[in-house]
Design a protein around this motif. Structure first.
Motif, PDB file in Angstrom:
ATOM      1  N   ASP A  86      20.980  46.639 -11.224  1.00  0.00           N
ATOM      2  CA  ASP A  86      21.132  46.911  -9.878  1.00  0.00           C
ATOM      3  C   ASP A  86      20.250  46.697  -8.960  1.00  0.00           C
ATOM      4  N   ASP A  87      19.300  47.315  -8.730  1.00  0.00           N
ATOM      5  CA  ASP A  87      18.465  47.777  -7.812  1.00  0.00           C
ATOM      6  C   ASP A  87      18.117  46.081  -7.911  1.00  0.00           C
ATOM      7  N   LEU A  88      17.279  45.651  -8.408  1.00  0.00           N
ATOM      8  CA  LEU A  88      17.078  44.594  -8.861  1.00  0.00           C
ATOM      9  C   LEU A  88      17.005  43.598  -8.336  1.00  0.00           C
ATOM     10  N   LEU A  89      18.965  43.668  -8.776  1.00  0.00           N
ATOM     11  CA  LEU A  89      19.009  42.315  -8.777  1.00  0.00           C
ATOM     12  C   LEU A  89      19.800  42.358  -7.081  1.00  0.00           C
ATOM     13  N   GLY A  90      19.983  43.266  -6.548  1.00  0.00           N
ATOM     14  CA  GLY A  90      19.998  43.041  -5.113  1.00  0.00           C
ATOM     15  C   GLY A  90      18.824  42.570  -4.687  1.00  0.00           C
ATOM     16  N   ARG A  91      17.429  43.013  -4.711  1.00  0.00           N
ATOM     17  CA  ARG A  91      16.301  42.275  -4.156  1.00  0.00           C
ATOM     18  C   ARG A  91      16.159  41.111  -4.254  1.00  0.00           C
ATOM     19  N   ALA A  92      16.053  40.602  -6.064  1.00  0.00           N
ATOM     20  CA  ALA A  92      16.245  39.124  -6.340  1.00  0.00           C
ATOM     21  C   ALA A  92      17.454  38.125  -5.147  1.00  0.00           C
ATOM     22  N   LEU A  93      18.094  38.750  -4.816  1.00  0.00           N
ATOM     23  CA  LEU A  93      19.384  37.900  -4.315  1.00  0.00           C
ATOM     24  C   LEU A  93      18.451  37.667  -2.986  1.00  0.00           C
ATOM     25  N   GLY A  94      18.155  38.686  -2.118  1.00  0.00           N
ATOM     26  CA  GLY A  94      17.550  38.833  -0.595  1.00  0.00           C
ATOM     27  C   GLY A  94      16.448  37.900  -0.700  1.00  0.00           C
ATOM     28  N   HIS A  95      15.922  37.565  -1.742  1.00  0.00           N
ATOM     29  CA  HIS A  95      14.887  36.235  -2.196  1.00  0.00           C
ATOM     30  C   HIS A  95      15.831  34.550  -2.036  1.00  0.00           C
ATOM     31  N   LEU A  96      16.993  35.144  -2.810  1.00  0.00           N
ATOM     32  CA  LEU A  96      17.405  33.541  -3.407  1.00  0.00           C
ATOM     33  C   LEU A  96      18.239  33.478  -1.496  1.00  0.00           C
ATOM     34  N   ASP A  97      19.224  33.406  -0.586  1.00  0.00           N
ATOM     35  CA  ASP A  97      18.905  33.903   0.314  1.00  0.00           C
ATOM     36  C   ASP A  97      17.746  33.193   1.548  1.00  0.00           C
ATOM     37  N   THR A  98      16.502  33.166   1.026  1.00  0.00           N
ATOM     38  CA  THR A  98      15.672  33.356   1.569  1.00  0.00           C
ATOM     39  C   THR A  98      14.994  32.240   1.902  1.00  0.00           C
ATOM     40  N   ALA A  99      15.379  31.580   0.532  1.00  0.00           N
ATOM     41  CA  ALA A  99      15.719  30.147   0.461  1.00  0.00           C
ATOM     42  C   ALA A  99      16.373  29.693   0.547  1.00  0.00           C
ATOM     43  N   ARG A 100      17.525  30.040   1.337  1.00  0.00           N
ATOM     44  CA  ARG A 100      18.149  29.108   1.939  1.00  0.00           C
ATOM     45  C   ARG A 100      19.153  28.183   0.784  1.00  0.00           C
ATOM     46  N   PRO A 101      19.526  28.311   0.055  1.00  0.00           N
ATOM     47  CA  PRO A 101      20.264  27.207  -0.986  1.00  0.00           C
ATOM     48  C   PRO A 101      20.892  26.446  -0.173  1.00  0.00           C
ATOM     49  N   HIS A 102      21.530  25.042  -0.890  1.00  0.00           N
ATOM     50  CA  HIS A 102      22.830  24.118  -0.816  1.00  0.00           C
ATOM     51  C   HIS A 102      23.525  24.843  -1.728  1.00  0.00           C
ATOM     52  N   GLY A 103      24.686  24.224  -0.983  1.00  0.00           N
ATOM     53  CA  GLY A 103      26.011  24.843  -1.004  1.00  0.00           C
ATOM     54  C   GLY A 103      26.601  25.225  -2.317  1.00  0.00           C
ATOM     55  N   PRO A 104      26.990  24.693  -3.063  1.00  0.00           N
ATOM     56  CA  PRO A 104      27.778  25.493  -4.800  1.00  0.00           C
ATOM     57  C   PRO A 104      26.133  25.709  -6.058  1.00  0.00           C
TER      58      PRO A 104
END
Length: 347
Positions: free
Chosen positions: A312-330
């Motif tokens: 669970d902790d690793l998932l939260g940290r991973a999603l933080g990096h995903l947000d940093t990538a500023r992913p497009h849309g869907p």
């Protein structure tokens, strides 16, 4: 234009639909690549992928989740590219993954994978090893034939990315095997092993997909970090399933990791817990024949709870990096759905 280019990634699809979409996009190119192998290699690989039985007759067995290809395709979309253009990346990471599975089954002595006898038990150890080698070589050929993703992109970057990942994967597998004969292994060592053995390839899938999607260097780096941490979370869950997974769902024998005395995350966490159960586990792990006893000690010592909490902790940290990538849309929502699936799966 192809179907993938004309059909956008829908918002809000659950992980199961995303994986089915990925499989549909992947399979024609994956089958075409495997069909190019020499007959002796093609026979073993087609069986391993669930396309044929041991006599070469077509069947439709479980071919795996196709998580890594899905990450590659969605990462291309997340940086504004077309997922169709990242199919070579998806094929390459799936070939590397299955190269590692063929070899792992031989080294671990596993007799079942995806509810079927493993390839080495059907065709022999040597043939399975050679088939794995063939898939690895084929991954590089697929990338070489695909070339750079567009004008101005340097040739060979994707090949270099996969090569570096394979070296890390091999280092991680070597450490995993070495741990089995060691009495004492620390959690930091297990993490470093898992970062290489599992995290590296999921990170590569995301980075390679983003590169094929013409992502910026910052986006490629952020998506790689997302994938690597997701890979660690994935390994935490895989280690839990290796002890407590339902064989009817996982396709592996009950307590399979304990039978080979793997020093997985729950095992090492329990041994390091300083609890009476952890101390007893340390004494019994090398020679106790009753695997259910070992599983009980691991759970009592907190190893099972540690694994899920860490995931669970690793998932939260991973999603933080995903947000940093500023992913497009869907694609952003679907990458998050896949990440959640990876830490809540049953196989």
């Amino acid at each position: 234009m192809t179907a993938l280019e004309t059909t956008p990634v829908a918002a809000g699809r659950p992980a199961g639909e995303v994986l089915a979409w990925s499989r549909t996009a992947l399979d024609p190119a994956l089958r075409a690549a495997v069909d190019s192998l020499p007959g002796s290699m093609r026979r073993v690989c087609a069986y391993h992928f669930g396309w044929t039985d041991e006599h070469g007759r077509p069947i439709a067995a479980d071919a795996g989740k196709a998580l890594r290809p899905a990450l590659a395709l969605l990462s291309a979309a997340a940086v504004g590219g077309l997922p169709d253009r990242a199919v070579p990346a998806a094929v390459a990471v799936e070939l590397v993954h299955n190269f590692s599975l063929l070899h792992d089954d031989v080294m671990d002595g596993d007799v079942t994978r995806r509810h079927r006898p493993t390839a080495w038990t059907v065709f022999g150890r040597d043939e399975a090893i050679l088939a794995g080698d063939s898939l690895l070589a084929l991954a590089f050929q697929v990338l070489a034939e695909a070339g750079p993703p567009g004008p101005g992109a340097p040739y060979g970057i994707g090949i270099c990315m996969v090569n570096a990942t394979v070296q890390r994967l091999l280092d991680g597998q070597s450490a995993d095997l070495a741990f089995e004969s060691r009495e004492s292994v620390g959690l930091a060592e297990v993490r470093a092993m898992a970062e290489n053995k599992t995290g590296a390839l999921l990170g590569c899938a995301c980075a390679l997909g983003a590169w094929f999607g013409h992502g910026s260097p910052a986006q490629v780096a952020a998506l790689r970090a997302f994938g690597e941490l997701l890979g660690l979370a994935f390994q935490q869950v895989d280690d839990l399933l290796g002890i407590w997974g339902d064989p009817a769902v996982t396709g592996k024998p009950v307590h399979s990791d304990l039978a080979s005395r793997k020093k997985s995350f729950p095992v090492v966490a329990a041994m390091s817990s300083g609890t009476p159960a952890g101390d007893e586990l340390s004494l019994k792990y090398g020679h106790e024949d009753d695997l259910a006893v070992l599983a009980g000690l691991i759970e009592t010592a907190g190893g099972r709870a540690f694994g899920q909490s860490a995931a669970d902790d690793l998932l939260g940290r991973a999603l933080g990096h995903l947000d940093t990538a500023r992913p497009h849309g869907p694609a952003a929502a679907e990458l998050r759905a896949l990440a959640a699936f990876a830490t809540r799966r049953e196989k």
